[in-house]
Design a protein around this motif. Structure first.
Motif, short mmCIF file in Angstrom:
data_model
loop_
_atom_site.label_atom_id
_atom_site.label_comp_id
_atom_site.label_asym_id
_atom_site.label_seq_id
_atom_site.Cartn_x
_atom_site.Cartn_y
_atom_site.Cartn_z
N LEU A 683 0.81 -1.39 -0.08
CA LEU A 683 -0.15 0.17 -0.12
C LEU A 683 0.83 1.23 0.03
O LEU A 683 0.30 2.47 -0.36
N ARG A 720 -5.62 1.95 -2.54
CA ARG A 720 -5.16 3.32 -3.04
C ARG A 720 -5.94 3.69 -4.14
O ARG A 720 -5.97 3.14 -4.98
N PHE A 725 -5.70 7.66 0.32
CA PHE A 725 -5.72 6.35 1.19
C PHE A 725 -7.08 6.07 1.72
O PHE A 725 -7.67 6.96 2.20
N ILE A 795 2.16 10.13 -2.39
CA ILE A 795 3.18 8.94 -2.40
C ILE A 795 4.53 9.17 -1.81
O ILE A 795 5.20 10.07 -2.78
#
Length: 806
Positions: A683, A720, A725, A795
């Motif tokens: 993730l 995702r 998230f 990210i």
């Protein structure tokens, strides 16, 4: 001279000792001294005798020279005393003035020395100025001079100035008849030369070429304007090179026609500086040649041509005008008319081209029934034709039989004649009638408006006001009648309500001279309790409209709502302060209770029986629940106060979910509920507050466990979505009814079998919002509930290093 007494030999012998004593001791020295004295005495006597002889000889010579000087002075004084000359002497050291001699009385020279030295009293102004300047230079610089001056009687006197022996003297000599005549001729020559020089200097300053020719026709003098016209650098160059201003044809014509009795005068065209120019040339002949002058008339010729073109253009313009125009000459005959004039009166072109008399034209129009009927036609006709003798423009209104209305302007021309202009006012009269009707309609409309309206002119006086305006301000009809100045209205309103500032501002806006006027609006609250909304609106023709609307009821309602809202906000602040205070006050005793409960569980303090152990467990569980509630209240109070700050840091999601699962596992086991976590591998990581994000998940899982039946499964699904998230918590509980679904995020809302204070979902909503995310809930009664949260984040590239660091 001082006489020196000589010593004789007997005196010396009588004073000296005997001869026999000379040969005694010291006698030799005494003899020597005596011999020296005798020698000095003889020498002194000889020198004194010689000096006496020399002094007597010098005295005789001085007496002889003095006698000769006296004789010469007498002869000179006799010579100077001649009545034909007078000398003024200035001593250079003492500065004294001495005057010797006299001039003849017929010269006009004063006899008194003081009056004679005041040259301006008896010499001509020019001569007095010349002699005074020459004397100043003589005394100051030693410059000699020879002048011929003229007395006020016209007599010529020769003046000679010289410097000798440190003295300055000026000799004035009265001239004899021949010399006087010669001097007078010299003076006249100087006067004529000065006059000629003055005239030449004057001619040099004027901007007109002037020249002088000799008897052979060649130039011998020109002025600056002439040399500039022929492009010569100097006047001498123009004369020397014989540069001619006029063309050959013009010069030949002047030579052929010029005589002493008939000067030449004509307009001549020539080229000056490469451009065509026109001159008005004057040339006169004399015994010594001729002289001429040229006046530049190029601008006048251009203006004359421009005037011709302008008159022609004006005639064409007037011919195309829609306004009828007719021009009559000094004989009152028609000189010009345009097409509009012919079309207005429908006259024959043959008649108009015959240049009829003005009176005959009026008679023709009356005969055709085109003019208004008059009781006395003769008197009216004479009054109309008085324009030719009038000073001011005559204006009249003619109401024609065909319904047209004309305004007639009759203006006398300076050179004689008159101009008649006919302005058609038919449409204007119709428009004025329509306008007056519209004004009446407007007044009636304004009078029936509920808003107060008043219109003011640029002079600050009322044009229109309606009854509503007078009622709002308590004015009578006389206080706001048309023509009332705004200052009077201000005084009346101030007396009624005590409000002066607003009207003073209105007066400044209405009577200001600003080019740009803008709209203005606001609110006035009167002492009577009325609240008026006002608007100042600029109108055409520099007028200004004031409108007033009674907003008392609306303002009172608004104020009531505002006060109620303020009270609610104050109550909410009090509630938050109370909750925060109570929460902090409860945390300390709860911490003590929990501590002592854990201490009672410790075997070191003794073994509890079964019932005591059960009670201690209940105390511990209740204290933990209560502490959780207090912490939740404090978190919400911190959020409400705006001081909640998130500690953003990288979070590895895989390890984070394992941590959450381990922390909630005991609770799930106690309630016989299974937790199922579905998340793809890798993730990654997000930037978020780890503690608050864990609180969100624990609150959602705890809330789901409270409503889920035993032996059921709670599902946590994570994924995702781009940089976000997203996780979803679902259960198989009874679901949430539709009537309370919209209130589940409200604080202290508890439904179903939940034992909490109803703050779980409220805290979830606050923390998700602080992260910049959003939370949604989907529930169907009898089928369970799903809560979805979306947490935005960037990210992070190095997930492995983040996990290792954790």
């Amino acid at each position: 001279m001082t006489a020196t007494t000589a010593l004789t030999a007997s005196d010396v012998l009588a004073a000296s000792p005997s001869v026999g004593s000379l040969y005694t001791t010291g006698g030799i020295a005494g003899a020597a001294i005596l011999a020296g004295i005798l020698s000095a005495a003889f020498i002194s006597s000889f020198w004194n005798a010689r000096r006496r002889n020399t002094a007597e000889a010098e005295s005789r010579e001085i007496r002889s020279a003095l006698s000769e000087a006296s004789q010469k002075i007498s002869s000179y004084q006799a010579l100077i005393a001649d009545k034909n000359r007078r000398i003024v002497i200035w001593d250079g050291l003492s500065g004294q003035i001495e005057v010797i001699g006299q001039l003849p009385l017929e010269t006009g020279a004063p006899v008194q020395d003081r009056d004679f030295i005041a040259f301006g009293r008896w010499l001509s102004p020019r001569s007095a100025s010349e002699i005074e300047n020459a004397i100043d230079k003589l005394r100051g610089l030693g410059a000699p001079f020879d002048l011929v001056v003229e007395s006020q009687r016209g007599e010529a006197i020769e003046a000679q100035g010289r410097v000798t022996g440190g003295r300055s003297f000026v000799r004035f000599v009265a001239l004899n008849s021949l010399r006087a005549e010669l001097a007078e001729l010299q003076i006249e020559r100087d006067r004529l030369a000065a006059t000629i020089a003055s005239f030449q200097a004057l001619l040099d300053t004027i901007d007109m070429p002037v020249w002088q020719r000799n008897t052979e026709g060649r130039l011998n003098w020109v002025n600056e304007a002439y040399s500039g016209a022929v492009e010569a650098k100097t006047r001498d160059e123009a004369v020397r090179e014989g540069r001619e201003l006029l063309p050959t044809v013009a010069r030949e014509k002047i030579r052929a026609t010029l005589t002493p009795d008939s000067p030449f005068h004509d307009k001549v065209s020539t080229v000056v500086r490469g451009e065509r120019a026109f001159y008005e040339v004057f040339d006169v002949k004399s015994r010594g040649g001729s002289a001429g002058m040229a006046i530049d008339t190029t601008a006048q010729e251009a203006l004359r041509e421009e005037l011709k073109r302008t008159l022609k253009s004006h005639a064409e313009i007037l011919d195309h005008l829609g306004t009828p125009v007719a021009i009559f000459d000094k004989d009152q005959r028609l000189q010009f008319y345009n097409q509009a004039f012919q079309q207005l009166w429908e006259l024959d072109l043959v008649f108009l081209e015959s240049r009829p008399d003005n009176g005959a034209l009026l008679d023709r129009l009356r005969a055709k029934g085109r003019l208004p009927e008059q009781l006395n036609w003769k008197s009216w006709r004479e009054h109309a034709l008085n324009v030719y003798r009038a000073v001011e423009t005559q204006t009249d209104i003619w109401y024609l039989p065909n319904g047209q209305t004309l305004r007639v302007f009759a203006n006398a021309l300076p050179q004689g004649g008159a101009t008649w202009v006919f302005e058609n006012l038919t449409e204007k009269v119709n428009l004025e009638t329509l306008y007056n009707s519209l004004v009446k309609v407007q007044e009636e409309t304004i009078n029936h408006l509920a808003e107060g309206v008043a219109v003011f002119g640029p002079d600050g006086k009322i044009r229109i006001s309606n009854p509503a305006f007078r009622k709002l301000w308590g004015l009578g009809e006389g206080d706001a009648k048309p023509g009332t100045h705004i200052r009077s209205v201000e005084t009346a309103c101030t007396a009624a309500y005590g409000q002066a500032d607003g009207w003073r501002r209105f007066g400044q806006i209405i009577t200001s001279f600003e080019d740009e006027r803008s709209n203005l609006s606001g609110t006035l609250e009167l002492n009577t309790g009325l609240v008026l909304d006002y608007a100042v609106t600029p109108l055409p023709n520099a007028q200004t409209m004031l409108t007033f609307v009674d907003m008392t009821d609306s303002v009172l309602a608004e104020r009531a709502l505002t006060e109620k809202n303020a009270a609610l906000q104050k109550a909410d602040e009090i509630k938050n302060d109370f909750v925060q205070h109570v929460s902090y006050e409860l945390r300390s005793p709860l911490t003590n209770i929990i501590g002592f409960t854990d201490l009672l569980k410790t075997p070191a303090l003794g073994t509890l029986n079964e019932r005591q152990a059960e009670y201690v467990e209940h105390i511990s569980a209740s204290s933990s629940i209560l502490l959780t509630i207090v912490n939740d209240i404090l978190d919400l109070a911190t959020v409400d106060a705006g001081i909640m700050q998130l500690d953003f840091a990288p979070i590895a999601l895989d390890g984070f979910l394992d941590d959450v699962a381990q922390q909630i596992a005991g609770r799930m086991q106690e309630m016989n509920i299974t937790l199922q976590i579905t998340a793809p591998a890798g993730l990654g990581a997000i930037n978020a507050d780890r503690q608050r994000l864990k609180q969100i998940l624990l609150k959602l899982l705890t809330n789901a466990a409270n409503f889920a039946p035993e032996h059921s499964t709670i599902r946590l699904k994570c994924w995702r979505d781009g940089n976000d998230f997203v996780f979803k918590v679902s259960d198989d509980g009874p679901g949430i009814p539709k009537d309370i679904l919209d209130t589940v995020f409200n604080r202290f809302e508890s439904h179903g079998k939940g034992s909490g204070a109803g703050l779980g979902l409220a805290i979830v909503d606050c923390f998700v919002t602080l992260h910049g995310g959003q939370v949604t809930i989907d529930s169907v009664e009898g089928r369970g509930t799903e809560v979805t949260c979306r947490i935005p984040s960037k990210i992070l590239p190095d997930i492995g290093s983040i996990a290792a660091a954790e």
